[in-house]
Design a protein around this motif. Structure first.
Motif, PDB file in Angstrom:
ATOM      1  N   TYR A 163      -9.106 -49.790  42.240  1.00 14.01           N
ATOM      2  CA  TYR A 163      -9.867 -48.598  42.612  1.00 14.01           C
ATOM      3  C   TYR A 163     -10.903 -48.875  43.691  1.00 14.01           C
ATOM      4  O   TYR A 163     -11.277 -47.982  44.445  1.00 14.01           O
ATOM      5  CB  TYR A 163     -10.572 -48.022  41.379  1.00 14.01           C
ATOM      6  CG  TYR A 163      -9.633 -47.323  40.427  1.00 14.01           C
ATOM      7  CD1 TYR A 163      -9.231 -46.014  40.649  1.00 14.01           C
ATOM      8  CD2 TYR A 163      -9.128 -47.981  39.307  1.00 14.01           C
ATOM      9  CE1 TYR A 163      -8.363 -45.377  39.786  1.00 14.01           C
ATOM     10  CE2 TYR A 163      -8.262 -47.352  38.432  1.00 14.01           C
ATOM     11  CZ  TYR A 163      -7.875 -46.046  38.680  1.00 14.01           C
ATOM     12  OH  TYR A 163      -7.008 -45.409  37.832  1.00 14.01           O
ATOM     13  N   ARG A 184      -4.015 -51.202  38.825  1.00 19.11           N
ATOM     14  CA  ARG A 184      -4.433 -50.277  39.892  1.00 19.11           C
ATOM     15  C   ARG A 184      -5.809 -50.708  40.380  1.00 19.11           C
ATOM     16  O   ARG A 184      -6.741 -50.870  39.590  1.00 19.11           O
ATOM     17  CB  ARG A 184      -4.493 -48.838  39.361  1.00 19.11           C
ATOM     18  CG  ARG A 184      -5.289 -47.846  40.229  1.00 19.11           C
ATOM     19  CD  ARG A 184      -4.595 -47.516  41.536  1.00 19.11           C
ATOM     20  NE  ARG A 184      -5.494 -46.841  42.463  1.00 19.11           N
ATOM     21  CZ  ARG A 184      -5.585 -45.516  42.612  1.00 19.11           C
ATOM     22  NH1 ARG A 184      -4.827 -44.718  41.882  1.00 19.11           N
ATOM     23  NH2 ARG A 184      -6.409 -44.988  43.488  1.00 19.11           N
ATOM     24  N   VAL A 197      -3.393 -43.807  36.019  1.00 17.50           N
ATOM     25  CA  VAL A 197      -3.799 -44.536  37.227  1.00 17.50           C
ATOM     26  C   VAL A 197      -3.298 -43.888  38.514  1.00 17.50           C
ATOM     27  O   VAL A 197      -3.611 -44.367  39.603  1.00 17.50           O
ATOM     28  CB  VAL A 197      -3.310 -46.002  37.179  1.00 17.50           C
ATOM     29  CG1 VAL A 197      -3.912 -46.723  35.989  1.00 17.50           C
ATOM     30  CG2 VAL A 197      -1.796 -46.085  37.150  1.00 17.50           C
TER      31      VAL A 197
END
Length: 688
Positions: free
Chosen positions: A344, A342, A97
């Motif tokens: 994105y 995470r 990540v």
């Protein structure tokens, strides 16, 4: 809100004892995140990022820890990862990540076994990196040899951006080859970076090093090439820009120097992180988008169906775009699950309802927090580029959260197979429930920790990446759950595989009054580099689509136990190409049973054989014991790969079956009067 271009999501990775956590502690201090420096083994409170009691006890990093700090106008989201190979999954899921990484190497030992593993992981996820040669104050420090080792053993285009001012106990600072200044680190904790003129005796050497740097960079910049040919001075802005472009394209690895323990060179490294490593905007991330979620090829590391259309969507790191986020790590605590995530694309807020693309279920987000080691800061919003934690969300590691349209599934992370197994039984009846809770929690948190039952003895089996890996979990069972267990002898996790292709044509018929059971399948199996691959080539409705998942389930069940000695079967591709069914008597159960029995028969015809785990062993020993160590490794069926002699000691590399490595640390101490050290990591499975 900080611009996305000023965010750096980075990890610090290296071989064990290279100084990662010491470096992380200095980064937190110089960025103002902490106000006092603690040491890994220096008593006191211990390093900030090593917060587990087992980490303080063993003096090593066991679990990756996340934090956020600010360096000038750049926000750095930092993950400190373990160096010991037994905890390599922590490195794996962090690099999955992160946008960039810092690879730390010891100035004396250079490229070591786990350095090679970390390099392989960075290349797997195409993560741009800086190299930081640490411990320049140690006796035997030689940064030039380390750089050559990076080039030779890791096949990286590594070039020094700095030149050392002294080395070993005379290490004073570094020469910046871009700005051509001498950088010294003054103050009680080296907090004052002072730039001075380059010392006269080092000017020629520094100029030669700069010329070498510019020559390497000219391959990536026509402007720089033209200016060099014309004899013009190269502006530092052009050098910075060229280094950044070449680093992001994975064609160049900038190398910096320092001694984290002596508080030298860390500020330069932070500058380099801001200058050369990518922001979320610089990294192109793709996901599998909305398509026909049919029955395509699946592999052992893919738990979700792969869309047969294979439509790829490029994600935009834009807060206003549709949400796409990846859950990459879980920890289970008293209040519930903590999910490291995470983001994105898009924006996430407490109270939002999102979609889990694996389970196809809606999930409501409760609390959002930003982690600082084991401390939490409440957040009201998180946006693309952020690494945060979700509280109380039920999901699995590797799940993708997204808006319902478009449905997106991100690439899973690679999970290595366990190589060692222990049998454990509770000492007292009251320990049983506590042990069960502990094992279920650990299995949920750690994909490399596996749980099973011995079919003969009924004992509980735990499997992991090495003796230390399982030892840590046994300590946690006693400390966190107050459960005591009897521990069996370690056993090697052997595997079975096949040596050739074999076909199957199996008809399952059962009639015992009432509806019968009927299923007929044909196809073949063949060796593959993957753990398991299933390919559906059935056409024309020979087998109805609704029975194909049952076939795959039967194939997978057959892989759990081989015919030779009952070990799991690996390295098999199953191709289903035809068969037949009965409109009344066929069922999912019939096709599942047929598939299971068909594969058992096919494996028996495919020349099966036993595989054993082979470990890459690296021993660092004083020269006088080299012969003894090599002889002992050979006696363990070790294959000697080579050795490297340095000042007063030798590094010996070999491949040795895991079955012959139990208790090696005690034997090595005896052979070398306690003066040698070794590291060991899984290399491959090989025919025993």
């Amino acid at each position: 809100m900080i611009p996305r271009t000023r965010i750096r999501n980075i990890g610090i990775s290296a071989h064990i004892d290279s100084g990662k956590t010491t470096l992380s502690e200095r980064i937190l201090f110089y960025t103002g995140r902490i106000h006092a420096i603690e040491e890994v083994r220096g008593g006191g409170k211990g390093a900030t990022m090593d917060f587990m009691p087992e980490e303080k006890l063993h003096g090593i990093t066991i679990t990756s820890a996340a934090t956020t700090c600010q360096w000038h106008d750049t926000q750095i989201n930092l993950i400190d990862t373990p160096g010991h190979v037994d905890f390599t999954i922590e490195v794996e899921r962090a690099l999955r990540v992160l946008d960039g990484a810092v690879m730390v190497l010891c100035a004396v030992a250079g490229v070591q076994s786990q350095s090679i593993t970390v390099d392989r992981q960075m290349k797997r996820y195409r993560v741009p990196r800086l190299a930081f040669i640490n411990k320049m104050d140690r006796t035997g420090a030689d940064p030039f040899r380390v750089v050559q080792g990076i080039r030779d053993r890791l096949q990286l285009n590594a070039v020094l951006l700095q030149y050392p001012i002294g080395s070993e106990d005379q290490f004073q600072g570094v020469i910046d080859l871009v700005e051509m200044t001498a950088d010294y680190f003054e103050g009680e904790n080296g907090e004052n970076l002072v730039k001075k003129a380059i010392p006269e005796p080092l000017r020629d050497e520094a100029q030669q090093a700069r010329d070498k740097l510019l020559d390497a960079l000219s391959l990536f910049s026509e402007s720089m090439t033209e200016m060099l040919l014309a004899g013009e001075e190269i502006p530092k802005e052009l050098i910075w820009q060229t280094i950044r472009q070449a680093t992001l394209s994975l064609e160049f690895t900038p190398v910096l120097l320092g001694s984290a323990f002596k508080n030298k060179g860390v500020q330069n490294l932070l500058d380099a992180v801001a200058l050369y490593l990518p922001s979320p905007v610089d990294r192109e991330v793709k996901g599998l988008g909305t398509g026909d979620w049919g029955l395509g090829t699946r592999t052992s590391n893919s738990q979700s169906p792969v869309p047969s259309t294979q439509s790829l969507i490029t994600l935009s790191p834009d807060p206003d775009a549709s949400l796409v986020a990846l859950a990459f790590k879980l920890t289970v605590e008293s209040f519930g699950q903590l999910t490291y995530t995470r983001i994105y694309s898009g924006t996430l807020k407490p109270g939002d309802t999102v979609y889990n693309s694996r389970t196809e279920q809606r999930v409501q987000i409760g609390r959002l927090v930003r982690m600082h080691a084991n401390k939490r800061e409440e957040l009201k919003v998180a946006v693309a580029g952020d690494i945060v934690a979700l509280l109380g969300v039920d999901c699995a590691s590797g799940d993708t959260f997204c808006s319902e349209e478009p449905l997106v599934s991100l690439e899973k992370m690679f999970v290595p197979e366990p190589v060692i197994t222990l049998a454990i039984t509770p000492k007292k009846q009251e320990d049983s429930d506590r042990l069960s809770k502990a094992l279920n929690r650990f299995q949920r948190e750690d994909p490399t920790f596996r749980l099973s039952i011995d079919p003969e003895s009924g004992a509980t089996l735990i499997s992991g990446m090495g003796e230390l890996h399982l030892e840590i979990y046994l300590e946690r069972i006693q400390r966190e759950y107050n459960a005591e267990v009897f521990i069996g002898t370690p056993a090697v996790a052997y595997r079975e595989t096949i040596g050739q292709q074999a076909t199957f044509d199996y008809r399952f018929k059962k009639q015992s009054g009432g509806p019968g059971q009927y299923a007929h399948i044909t196809g073949w199996i063949e060796p593959t580099d993957e753990s398991f691959v299933f390919e559906n080539r059935v056409v024309g409705g020979a087998i109805p689509k609704e029975y194909i998942p049952a076939c795959e389930k039967g194939f997978r069940e057959a892989m759990q136990s081989g015919k030779l000695q009952g070990y799991p079967v690996t390295g098999v591709k199953v191709v289903l190409d035809g068969g037949s069914y009965h409109p009344i008597d066929s069922s999912e159960l019939a096709f599942r049973s047929a598939s299971h029995q068909a594969i058992e028969g096919a494996i028996a015809k495919a020349k099966p054989y036993i595989l054993e785990p082979i470990m890459l062993v690296e021993v660092e020993t004083p020269n006088e014991f080299m012969g003894r160590v090599q002889g002992d490794l050979s006696s363990r069926r070790g294959l000697l790969l080579g050795s490297e002699t340095m000042q007063g000691y030798t590094v010996i590399r070999s491949e040795v079956p895991l079955a012959r490595m139990f208790g090696y640390s005690t034997e090595l101490r005896s052979l070398t009067s306690g003066m040698a050290t070794f590291s060991m990591e899984f290399a491959c499975y090989r025919q025993s």
